[in-house]
Design an enzyme around this catalytic site. Structure first.
Site, PDB file in Angstrom:
ATOM      1  N   GLU A  46     -35.129  16.942 -10.417  1.00  0.00           N
ATOM      2  CA  GLU A  46     -34.814  15.844 -11.336  1.00  0.00           C
ATOM      3  C   GLU A  46     -35.277  14.501 -10.763  1.00  0.00           C
ATOM      4  OE1 GLU A  46     -30.832  14.117 -13.648  1.00  0.00           O
ATOM      5  OE2 GLU A  46     -30.607  15.335 -11.842  1.00  0.00           O
ATOM      6  N   LYS A 114     -33.007  14.605 -21.175  1.00  0.00           N
ATOM      7  CA  LYS A 114     -31.632  14.954 -20.805  1.00  0.00           C
ATOM      8  C   LYS A 114     -30.669  14.627 -21.943  1.00  0.00           C
ATOM      9  CE  LYS A 114     -28.717  14.574 -16.633  1.00  0.00           C
ATOM     10  NZ  LYS A 114     -28.661  13.909 -15.290  1.00  0.00           N
ATOM     11  N   CYS A 150     -29.868  19.109 -14.985  1.00  0.00           N
ATOM     12  CA  CYS A 150     -28.689  18.814 -14.166  1.00  0.00           C
ATOM     13  C   CYS A 150     -27.383  18.893 -14.968  1.00  0.00           C
ATOM     14  CB  CYS A 150     -28.839  17.462 -13.485  1.00  0.00           C
ATOM     15  SG  CYS A 150     -27.719  17.250 -12.057  1.00  0.00           S
ATOM     16  N   LEU A 292     -19.252   1.507  22.079  1.00  0.00           N
ATOM     17  CA  LEU A 292     -18.624   2.736  22.566  1.00  0.00           C
ATOM     18  C   LEU A 292     -17.360   2.349  23.337  1.00  0.00           C
ATOM     19  CD1 LEU A 292     -19.181   5.832  22.600  1.00  0.00           C
ATOM     20  CD2 LEU A 292     -20.186   5.503  24.858  1.00  0.00           C
ATOM     21  N   ILE A 296     -12.094   8.031  20.188  1.00  0.00           N
ATOM     22  CA  ILE A 296     -12.645   9.218  19.527  1.00  0.00           C
ATOM     23  C   ILE A 296     -13.634   8.868  18.423  1.00  0.00           C
ATOM     24  CG2 ILE A 296     -10.754   9.451  17.856  1.00  0.00           C
ATOM     25  CD1 ILE A 296     -10.939  12.517  18.398  1.00  0.00           C
ATOM     26  N   ASN A 374      -7.816 -10.282  16.846  1.00  0.00           N
ATOM     27  CA  ASN A 374      -9.013 -10.179  16.024  1.00  0.00           C
ATOM     28  C   ASN A 374     -10.187 -10.965  16.604  1.00  0.00           C
ATOM     29  OD1 ASN A 374      -7.798  -8.470  14.213  1.00  0.00           O
ATOM     30  ND2 ASN A 374      -7.273 -10.065  12.735  1.00  0.00           N
ATOM     31  N   GLU A 403      -8.604   4.317   8.569  1.00  0.00           N
ATOM     32  CA  GLU A 403      -8.619   2.891   8.888  1.00  0.00           C
ATOM     33  C   GLU A 403      -9.169   2.071   7.731  1.00  0.00           C
ATOM     34  OE1 GLU A 403      -9.353   3.454  13.719  1.00  0.00           O
ATOM     35  OE2 GLU A 403     -11.023   2.930  12.397  1.00  0.00           O
ATOM     36  N   LYS A 522     -11.770  -5.821   2.023  1.00  0.00           N
ATOM     37  CA  LYS A 522     -12.506  -5.396   3.212  1.00  0.00           C
ATOM     38  C   LYS A 522     -13.500  -4.288   2.854  1.00  0.00           C
ATOM     39  CE  LYS A 522      -8.995  -6.402   6.741  1.00  0.00           C
ATOM     40  NZ  LYS A 522      -8.261  -5.856   7.903  1.00  0.00           N
TER      41      LYS A 522
END
Length: 553
Positions: A46, A114, A150, A292, A296, A374, A403, A522
């Site tokens: 498509e 379509k 589709c 980094l 986690i 902050n 978060e 945010k």
């Protein structure tokens, strides 16, 4: 072309939105392979000529005109060989349609428009295309083919109309993006179409990442009764030839390629890798960097980046403050070493002190608190963006869905970045994804095999480390509780009362609901990220920023 045989070449490829010439070149190359294999027809997906989804780009007339011209040029260039079916726009009068063009002998022999236009989840096709009446089947050699495009195959009416008007095979070109469990959903729907019509069905889907969406292929061919004759791989480009033979009961596909469809944990991870890989390739970036932290989330993003781009193209940056623990420094170092990525260290203490000194007079008499926390996050964002600008490396942001949902992230700080591979992954899934990646390695991963994420990174209590002895659970419910509540509020749109009835504390549910709503601003400004669920933050879930509604339950 034998009267009772028909060879169809299926091209499960990765077009690029806006690259009309490049997509046409891919179509020509596939056609050459189909011709060499003695195929009667090549099928492409498509809107292949433009890439998919185009969003409002297709409303630019010069773009739509260029796409149509490229298809007609393709017809002329590929006159001596197999027919071609290719998706692209078609203007009929003043109306623009999502179409599938059928080319043969240098000419346009059919133009399928379509009928059903999807207008939910990530799709807005009613905004840009006009619906059309159901197009009838067309003949290529000995076969009459019906093409539901589709969404047309997700409803019974188009396939039934095509069967009633003489179609002998259903060929369904798609631009169907991935979400968790999508292959089973597609299979069930296509089996339903086969059972209803009694016809064999070809389901052809594209692959590749486009902004937040990842198209995962998983193309297949079903015979009457729902028997799987061909299963193309998930996420990989693939070109395969399918032979149909006609017997007393009609056309049937001969058994062909059967690729294994990965389980959900692998599919989700592959989607994250492919989404980043293609976002980089299609926007012109080669290298990334990320903060980094020793936690986690940044560890799994670094691993995804190494698997997508190769460790040599990933720069990790540790940005310690006075509150950064020694074990975080150790863990960040170990993750970078395990992956084979570069690790730079940029302390922010001096910059933090300078900001504090600059604001000291204005802050006199005010208690230190979240503002000062902050500032640290925003200084890290500043440093990372400076490195990104200086070296042309795209900054990855590392916030998970938990978060992002409740605003436990700093705008213009740790939210800085061009792409977020785990934006649609709840924190509890981040833990399990780390364990899955430590235990599994696949040929498509460019990072090293083995337990690249240390056990301590997975097991230690999550912390933003913006104040002494800070833990995420000082500000949030335990993640297993938070994620269950968010699953109800976001993914299933349950009421507060329904979630409380499942055993969750009423005050906690109300607090999470409040945080979810006030954090919309945010998310509105957040980086795009890979869509893993049908309720990802962006096109799947569109809420107002200014919103006073709260569930009274």
């Amino acid at each position: 072309m034998a009267a009772d045989r028909f060879r169809l070449t299926l091209a499960q490829l990765n077009p690029v939105v806006g690259d009309i010439a490049g997509n046409a070149a891919k179509a020509r190359a596939a056609w050459a392979e189909a011709k060499a294999a003695g195929a009667d027809m090549l099928a492409l997906t498509e809107m292949f000529i433009t890439g998919y989804q185009t969003q409002d780009l297709i409303l630019k007339q010069v773009f739509a005109d260029a796409a149509e011209a490229a298809i007609l040029s393709l017809a002329a260039d590929c006159a001596d060989g197999p027919a071609i079916g290719i998706g692209g726009p078609a203007r009929v009068g003043k109306r623009l349609h999502n179409a599938w063009w059928v080319l043969q002998g240098g000419k346009l022999v059919a133009k399928v428009l379509k009928h059903h236009l999807p207008n939910s989840d990530v799709f807005d096709e009613k905004r840009i295309f006009s619906p059309a009446d159901v197009s009838g089947p067309y003949r290529i050699g000995p076969v009459r083919i019906g093409t539901p495009i589709c969404e047309d195959a997700w409803h019974p009416d188009v396939a039934e109309t095509l069967a009633e008007t003489g179609a002998e095979i259903l060929l369904v070109p798609n631009g169907s993006p991935y979400h968790r469990g999508k292959p089973d959903l597609r299979l069930n729907l296509m089996v339903a179409r086969v059972v209803e019509t009694g016809l064999p069905l070809v389901y052809l889907n594209m692959v590749g990442g486009q902004d937040d969406q990842v198209f995962d292929g998983s193309s297949m061919v079903l015979n009457p009764g729902g028997t799987l004759a061909v299963q193309m791989p998930q996420f990989d480009t693939c070109l395969t030839h399918v032979d149909f033979t006609r017997g007393p009961e009609g056309w049937r596909a001969e058994p062909g390629l059967i690729a294994e469809i990965p389980r959900i944990w692998e599919a989700d991870y592959r989607a994250c890798v492919m989404g980043l890989q293609d976002y980089m390739a299609k926007t012109g970036f080669r290298k990334v960097l990320l903060g980094l932290s020793g936690g986690i989330d940044s560890a799994i993003v670094a691993t995804i980046a190494a698997d997508a781009l190769g460790p040599e193209n990933v720069r990790c940056v540790m940005l310690p403050s006075a509150y950064t623990s020694e074990h975080s420094l150790e863990d960040a170092g170990e993750v970078a070493r395990n992956l084979g990525c570069r690790l730079d260290t940029v302390p922010i203490g001096g910059a933090q002190a300078a900001v504090g000194e600059a604001l000291a007079d204005l802050f006199t008499g005010a208690e230190p608190g979240i503002t000062e926390e902050n500032v640290q996050s925003r200084l890290r964002g500043l440093m990372l963006m400076a490195l990104s600008n200086k070296f042309g490396e795209m900054l990855l942001t590392t916030g998970n869905k938990s978060e992002m949902a409740v605003g436990y992230c700093t705008i213009y700080g740790d939210m800085n970045g061009g792409y977020n591979p785990i934006k649609d992954m709840y924190k509890t899934r981040v833990f399990e994804t780390c364990r899955w990646r430590n235990d599994h390695h696949r040929p498509w991963m460019k990072g090293p095999a083995g337990a690249v994420i240390p056990e301590r990174v997975i097991t230690k209590p999550p912390s933003a480390e913006l104040r002494p002895d800070q833990k995420d659970q000082d500000s949030l419910p335990p993640y297993e509780v938070l994620d269950a509540i968010l699953d109800g509020l976001v993914d299933r749109e349950l009421s507060v009362a329904e979630i409380v009835a499942q055993g969750y504390d009423h005050a906690t549910v109300k607090r999470v609901e409040h945080l979810l709503y006030i954090s919309e601003y945010k998310r509105f400004q957040s980086a795009p990220g890979v869509r893993l669920t049908p309720r990802a933050f962006w096109l799947d879930r569109r809420y107002p920023i200014a919103n006073r509604f709260r569930d009274p339950g």
